[in-house]
Design an enzyme around this catalytic site. Structure first.
Site, PDB file in Angstrom:
ATOM      1  N   GLY A  93     -47.778  82.111  95.286  1.00 56.84           N
ATOM      2  CA  GLY A  93     -47.827  81.026  96.264  1.00 56.84           C
ATOM      3  C   GLY A  93     -46.477  80.358  96.384  1.00 56.84           C
ATOM      4  O   GLY A  93     -45.606  80.541  95.522  1.00 56.84           O
TER       5      GLY A  93
ATOM      6  N   LYS B  99     -56.133  97.941 109.573  1.00 56.69           N
ATOM      7  CA  LYS B  99     -55.830  98.955 110.585  1.00 56.69           C
ATOM      8  C   LYS B  99     -55.619 100.339 109.978  1.00 56.69           C
ATOM      9  O   LYS B  99     -56.107 101.347 110.514  1.00 56.69           O
ATOM     10  CB  LYS B  99     -54.596  98.531 111.385  1.00 56.69           C
TER      11      LYS B  99
ATOM     12  N   CYS C 159     -47.605  85.730  89.348  1.00 60.57           N
ATOM     13  CA  CYS C 159     -46.594  84.714  89.683  1.00 60.57           C
ATOM     14  C   CYS C 159     -47.215  83.310  89.617  1.00 60.57           C
ATOM     15  O   CYS C 159     -47.510  82.817  88.540  1.00 60.57           O
ATOM     16  CB  CYS C 159     -45.960  85.013  91.034  1.00 60.57           C
ATOM     17  N   TYR C 160     -47.441  82.650  90.757  1.00 63.74           N
ATOM     18  CA  TYR C 160     -48.065  81.326  90.729  1.00 63.74           C
ATOM     19  C   TYR C 160     -49.416  81.387  90.019  1.00 63.74           C
ATOM     20  O   TYR C 160     -49.766  80.487  89.231  1.00 63.74           O
ATOM     21  CB  TYR C 160     -48.236  80.798  92.160  1.00 63.74           C
TER      22      TYR C 160
ATOM     23  N   HIS D  26     -44.165  90.547  90.554  1.00 60.99           N
ATOM     24  CA  HIS D  26     -45.067  90.941  91.644  1.00 60.99           C
ATOM     25  C   HIS D  26     -45.337  92.442  91.597  1.00 60.99           C
ATOM     26  O   HIS D  26     -44.546  93.234  92.107  1.00 60.99           O
ATOM     27  CB  HIS D  26     -44.461  90.559  92.993  1.00 60.99           C
TER      28      HIS D  26
ATOM     29  N   GLU E 130     -47.474  93.981  93.304  1.00 59.04           N
ATOM     30  CA  GLU E 130     -47.950  94.458  94.605  1.00 59.04           C
ATOM     31  C   GLU E 130     -46.840  94.908  95.539  1.00 59.04           C
ATOM     32  O   GLU E 130     -47.116  95.547  96.563  1.00 59.04           O
ATOM     33  CB  GLU E 130     -48.791  93.361  95.288  1.00 59.04           C
TER      34      GLU E 130
ATOM     35  N   SER F  12     -61.796 100.193 125.003  1.00 57.57           N
ATOM     36  CA  SER F  12     -60.534  99.691 125.542  1.00 57.57           C
ATOM     37  C   SER F  12     -59.484 100.777 125.589  1.00 57.57           C
ATOM     38  O   SER F  12     -58.432 100.605 126.192  1.00 57.57           O
ATOM     39  CB  SER F  12     -60.017  98.548 124.655  1.00 57.57           C
ATOM     40  N   GLY F  13     -59.749 101.896 124.946  1.00 58.80           N
ATOM     41  CA  GLY F  13     -58.743 102.950 124.848  1.00 58.80           C
ATOM     42  C   GLY F  13     -57.985 102.905 123.545  1.00 58.80           C
ATOM     43  O   GLY F  13     -57.258 103.834 123.205  1.00 58.80           O
ATOM     44  N   GLY F  14     -58.135 101.817 122.776  1.00 57.32           N
ATOM     45  CA  GLY F  14     -57.422 101.663 121.520  1.00 57.32           C
ATOM     46  C   GLY F  14     -58.176 102.289 120.365  1.00 57.32           C
ATOM     47  O   GLY F  14     -59.356 102.651 120.467  1.00 57.32           O
ATOM     48  N   VAL F  15     -57.485 102.398 119.228  1.00 56.32           N
ATOM     49  CA  VAL F  15     -58.077 103.046 118.065  1.00 56.32           C
ATOM     50  C   VAL F  15     -59.273 102.266 117.532  1.00 56.32           C
ATOM     51  O   VAL F  15     -60.260 102.851 117.072  1.00 56.32           O
ATOM     52  CB  VAL F  15     -57.009 103.255 116.959  1.00 56.32           C
ATOM     53  N   ASP F  16     -59.239 100.932 117.597  1.00 59.78           N
ATOM     54  CA  ASP F  16     -60.322 100.128 117.027  1.00 59.78           C
ATOM     55  C   ASP F  16     -61.647 100.378 117.742  1.00 59.78           C
ATOM     56  O   ASP F  16     -62.669 100.680 117.108  1.00 59.78           O
ATOM     57  CB  ASP F  16     -59.975  98.639 117.083  1.00 59.78           C
ATOM     58  N   SER F  17     -61.659 100.252 119.059  1.00 54.80           N
ATOM     59  CA  SER F  17     -62.913 100.452 119.790  1.00 54.80           C
ATOM     60  C   SER F  17     -63.333 101.918 119.747  1.00 54.80           C
ATOM     61  O   SER F  17     -64.535 102.221 119.716  1.00 54.80           O
ATOM     62  CB  SER F  17     -62.779  99.981 121.242  1.00 54.80           C
ATOM     63  N   ALA F  18     -62.353 102.830 119.699  1.00 55.60           N
ATOM     64  CA  ALA F  18     -62.676 104.256 119.647  1.00 55.60           C
ATOM     65  C   ALA F  18     -63.368 104.612 118.340  1.00 55.60           C
ATOM     66  O   ALA F  18     -64.397 105.308 118.329  1.00 55.60           O
ATOM     67  CB  ALA F  18     -61.412 105.087 119.822  1.00 55.60           C
TER      68      ALA F  18
END
Length: 516
Positions: A59, A372, A86-87, A172, A174, A226-232
């Protein structure tokens, strides 16, 4: 709809900045489900979520600052293994009776730590490079903790009390600058927490299919493509779950990239055999947008009109009205909208501009627990074509938000042609998958130019290309100058009315990825 209950869960407690999001992604890369929660979560709320582990993020504040974020102390007595980073490491030490002090000098950047053994460092070399970023440091570990590693500026760079399931690191793990950080996280997840690495594309698909079937039953379902990967991917998942109970509706508002509408129809009708209705509505949208220049108003008009067209088409489906609507909400959407379960709260730049309050559908959101990159892996596992799975993110309002000012057919054709050159050259250079988004923006001004022996008075185009992991932050892509020159030369030569090309070198923050 959440599928998380079917997987081992690790809570990532957010103390600010971007640390929690990156940690959550790294946990998922270890094939363990992670969920980001606020630092004000109570021990009782933790018990309700039944996590196998908890990670306290870094943080931006000092534990000694007034108003610094704290955590319910009872969480440390919950019996759930906890890793402080860390924090989070400093907060754990201070809460449990250790000492945290401001060092004579902070540690920032690559640092070598020496330490072996214990749960966290099991199987790792005695000396390793880590990434530090702190002013305060733990000077005395709480009673019962074993010191694993230290540096001159961090006397307690790593500590653990495995009997109580408590672990802490000042650095860190990560970040990519800690090369063995993922191994430290795996030691915590697999050994300390006994998590199973089941968060895979196959596991997600099987769980989502069961969840969708349970939610939908035998009712009709519609999905707005919509043509995008998410809706597809959302559509493909739901189709796998309920088959011909699903009808996809592609509302073609006329503001897609070159060739994309044809690609959407071909993919879903021919390749996936999904029932698809293609509503060609460009004239209707352009009429609504006539004379409108305000960016937010444009988005709202497009979003509202999209839903109205969608509802009209859905009402005429021969198989009868649908009760459920599929939406490709992702986990970052949920985070940015405050973790709400109501999709109507998602900010207007997501999907098609927000959903009206009077919608009659019940939402099905099969992707709301996914980032994503996880959606892409699921899409690949489902067999979706590469050009769909790896399509760069595209705003629901389409090219309308890449035209500054009024949207007209003429201006759409200009930005679409310029955009096709940008995407085409970046693809040709082998950079399409490496870049998060790349596109052209049309500005509402004119500038003087000269072409041959004639003076011109044309529009400038802005080329935008950014790198990102989830669009919460983004950096401008350092494209090769020769590539930029090729893009600029082609746009000016091939797109009538464009006589100047510029390159946007703004990052997010302070800018956004899209111009509107």
């Amino acid at each position: 709809m959440s599928i998380a209950d079917d997987f081992d869960r690790v809570l990532v407690v957010d103390f600010g900045a971007q640390y929690a999001k990156l940690i959550a992604r790294r946990v998922r890369e270890c094939r363990v489900f992670s969920e980001i929660v606020s630092h004000d979560i109570t021990a009782a709320q933790v018990r309700e979520k039944r996590p196998k582990g908890i990670i306290l993020s870094g943080g931006p504040k000092s534990v000694h600052e007034p108003g610094a974020p704290l955590i319910d102390p009872a969480i440390f007595e919950s019996g759930v293994p906890i890793l402080g980073i860390c924090y989070g490491h400093q907060l754990m030490a201070q809460t449990l009776g250790g000492a945290v002090a401001k060092g004579a000098a902070g540690e920032f950047g690559r640092t070598v730590v020496t330490g072996t053994g214990g749960v966290l460092f099991d199987g790792l070399p005695g000396e390793q490079t880590v990434w530090m970023s702190h002013n305060d440091a733990v000077t005395t570990a709480p009673a019962g903790f074993r010191l694993l590693a230290g540096t001159a500026a961090s006397p307690v760079a790593a500590m653990e009390d495995p009997e109580r399931g408590l672990f802490g690191v000042q650095f860190h793990p990560e970040v990519g600058h800690t090369p063995l950080g993922i191994d430290i996280l795996k030691n915590f997840l697999y050994t300390a927490c006994d998590c199973r690495p089941t968060w895979t594309a196959t596991g997600v698909i099987e769980t989502v299919i069961d969840a969708v079937r349970a939610q939908v039953g035998g009712d009709r379902v519609v999905c707005g493509l919509s043509g995008g990967v998410d809706s597809a991917v959302a559509a493909a998942l739901v189709h796998k779950a309920v088959g011909d109970q699903l009808t996809c509706i592609y509302v073609d508002h006329g503001m897609m990239r070159s060739g994309e509408s044809e690609q959407v129809v071909d993919t879903f009708r021919r390749n996936l055999s999904i029932d698809l209705i293609h509503s060609k509505s460009e004239d209707r949208f352009l009429a609504k947008l006539s004379g409108v220049t305000d960016p937010e108003q444009k988005r709202k008009i497009i979003g509202t009109e999209f839903i109205r067209v969608f509802e009209e088409v859905a009402a005429d489906i021969e198989r009868g009205p649908a009760r459920f609507l599929v939406q490709g909400t992702l986990y970052p959407d949920v985070i940015e909208s405050g973790g709400s379960t109501s999709a109507s709260l998602i900010k207007t730049h997501h999907n098609v501009g927000g959903l009206p309050d009077d919608m009659k559908f019940e939402l099905v959101e099969p992707l709301r627990d996914l980032f994503k990159d996880e959606v892409r892996r699921v899409g690949e596992e489902l067999g979706l074509p590469e050009e769909i799975v790896w399509r760069q993110p595209f705003p629901g309002p389409g090219l309308a938000v890449r035209i500054i000012g009024e949207v007209t057919l003429e201006r759409l054709e200009l930005v679409r042609a310029a955009d096709a050159i940008v995407v085409g050259e970046i693809t040709k250079a082998g950079l399409y998958k490496q870049i998060w988004q790349s596109f052209a923006v049309l500005l509402p001004v004119r500038s003087v130019g000269v072409m041959g022996d004639d003076r011109t008075y044309g529009n400038p185009v802005v080329v935008r290309a950014v790198t990102s992991e989830d669009a919460m932050t983004a950096d401008w892509a350092r494209l090769d100058h020769e590539l930029l020159e090729t893009i600029a030369n082609r746009i000016v030569a091939e797109v009538p009315g464009i006589n100047r090309v510029t390159y946007d070198i703004s990052s997010k923050p302070p800018a956004t990825i899209e111009w509107e």
